[in-house]
Design a protein around this motif. Structure first.
Motif, PDB file in Angstrom:
ATOM      1  N   ALA A  46       0.842  -1.206   0.000  1.00 51.83           N
ATOM      2  CA  ALA A  46       0.000   0.000   0.000  1.00 51.83           C
ATOM      3  C   ALA A  46       0.871   1.248   0.000  1.00 51.83           C
ATOM      4  CB  ALA A  46      -0.937  -0.006   1.197  1.00 51.83           C
ATOM      5  N   LYS A  47       1.904   1.238   0.819  1.00 57.98           N
ATOM      6  CA  LYS A  47       2.796   2.394   0.933  1.00 57.98           C
ATOM      7  C   LYS A  47       3.468   2.727  -0.401  1.00 57.98           C
ATOM      8  CE  LYS A  47       6.792   4.066   3.539  1.00 57.98           C
ATOM      9  NZ  LYS A  47       7.734   3.778   4.621  1.00 57.98           N
ATOM     10  N   TYR A  48       3.880   1.684  -1.140  1.00 57.46           N
ATOM     11  CA  TYR A  48       4.616   1.890  -2.390  1.00 57.46           C
ATOM     12  C   TYR A  48       3.777   1.635  -3.646  1.00 57.46           C
ATOM     13  CZ  TYR A  48       8.641   2.332   0.619  1.00 57.46           C
ATOM     14  OH  TYR A  48       9.513   2.751   1.593  1.00 57.46           O
ATOM     15  N   ASP A  49       2.467   1.541  -3.485  1.00 58.48           N
ATOM     16  CA  ASP A  49       1.532   1.348  -4.601  1.00 58.48           C
ATOM     17  C   ASP A  49       1.863   0.143  -5.479  1.00 58.48           C
ATOM     18  OD1 ASP A  49      -0.189   3.513  -4.039  1.00 58.48           O
ATOM     19  OD2 ASP A  49       1.295   4.902  -4.858  1.00 58.48           O
ATOM     20  N   CYS A  50       2.222  -0.953  -4.860  1.00 54.71           N
ATOM     21  CA  CYS A  50       2.532  -2.182  -5.597  1.00 54.71           C
ATOM     22  C   CYS A  50       1.242  -2.962  -5.816  1.00 54.71           C
ATOM     23  CB  CYS A  50       3.534  -3.035  -4.827  1.00 54.71           C
ATOM     24  SG  CYS A  50       5.150  -2.310  -4.711  1.00 54.71           S
ATOM     25  N   ASP A  51       0.506  -2.568  -6.842  1.00 56.54           N
ATOM     26  CA  ASP A  51      -0.787  -3.206  -7.095  1.00 56.54           C
ATOM     27  C   ASP A  51      -0.906  -3.767  -8.508  1.00 56.54           C
ATOM     28  OD1 ASP A  51      -0.968  -0.889  -8.568  1.00 56.54           O
ATOM     29  OD2 ASP A  51      -2.701  -0.102  -7.501  1.00 56.54           O
ATOM     30  N   LYS A  52       0.197  -3.853  -9.200  1.00 54.88           N
ATOM     31  CA  LYS A  52       0.209  -4.364 -10.576  1.00 54.88           C
ATOM     32  C   LYS A  52       0.855  -5.749 -10.571  1.00 54.88           C
ATOM     33  CE  LYS A  52       2.037  -3.151 -15.142  1.00 54.88           C
ATOM     34  NZ  LYS A  52       2.828  -2.134 -15.860  1.00 54.88           N
ATOM     35  N   LEU A  53       0.068  -6.787 -10.855  1.00 56.06           N
ATOM     36  CA  LEU A  53       0.566  -8.162 -10.884  1.00 56.06           C
ATOM     37  C   LEU A  53       1.342  -8.392 -12.174  1.00 56.06           C
ATOM     38  CD1 LEU A  53       0.562 -11.027  -9.600  1.00 56.06           C
ATOM     39  CD2 LEU A  53      -1.509 -11.478 -10.961  1.00 56.06           C
ATOM     40  N   VAL A  54       2.641  -8.688 -12.053  1.00 59.20           N
ATOM     41  CA  VAL A  54       3.457  -8.877 -13.254  1.00 59.20           C
ATOM     42  C   VAL A  54       4.047 -10.279 -13.376  1.00 59.20           C
ATOM     43  CG1 VAL A  54       4.009  -6.446 -13.617  1.00 59.20           C
ATOM     44  CG2 VAL A  54       5.474  -7.821 -12.117  1.00 59.20           C
ATOM     45  N   TYR A  55       3.908 -11.091 -12.327  1.00 59.70           N
ATOM     46  CA  TYR A  55       4.444 -12.463 -12.363  1.00 59.70           C
ATOM     47  C   TYR A  55       3.706 -13.313 -11.345  1.00 59.70           C
ATOM     48  CZ  TYR A  55       7.598 -16.403 -11.583  1.00 59.70           C
ATOM     49  OH  TYR A  55       8.110 -17.663 -11.462  1.00 59.70           O
ATOM     50  N   TYR A  56       3.466 -14.564 -11.720  1.00 58.44           N
ATOM     51  CA  TYR A  56       2.986 -15.545 -10.738  1.00 58.44           C
ATOM     52  C   TYR A  56       3.341 -16.935 -11.229  1.00 58.44           C
ATOM     53  CZ  TYR A  56      -1.084 -16.167 -13.835  1.00 58.44           C
ATOM     54  OH  TYR A  56      -1.900 -16.397 -14.911  1.00 58.44           O
TER      55      TYR A  56
END
Length: 101
Positions: A46-56
């Motif tokens: 949340a703090k660093y806006d990591c909301d884009k899934l690029v790998y799983y």
């Protein structure tokens, strides 16, 4: 996508791809939804806006997923980028594609 006994290692990033977050879950769609909606307002993602899934990557056993999460987290940023590029060279958000499955 909820897994019965397995789990998934995933990487999310922010809009500019300057921050990478590595996580593990047994409920990938739910967990990414949490990131996108900042369910945990004080969290790293949340703090660093990591909301884009690029790998799983799915593992049949959660223990395998946890072990690989630790290995990926212990690697360099360069190795994480290489991993993302191996699956998702253009880095679009994979969440919508995941929801279609």
């Amino acid at each position: 996508m909820v897994f019965q006994q397995g789990g998934c290692v995933y990487i999310t990033t922010n809009k500019l791809h300057t921050v990478l977050y590595v996580g593990v879950t047994s409920d990938l769609t739910g967990r990414v939804w949490d990131h996108k909606n900042k369910t945990y307002a004080n969290s790293y993602t949340a703090k660093y806006d990591c909301d884009k899934l690029v790998y799983y990557y799915f593992y049949s056993r959660i223990e395998e997923a946890i072990a690989n999460e630790k290995a990926i987290k212990g690697g360099s940023r360069k190795s994480k980028i290489k991993l993302v590029n191996s699956m998702n060279p253009e880095w679009p958000d994979l969440y919508d594609k995941l929801m279609e499955e």
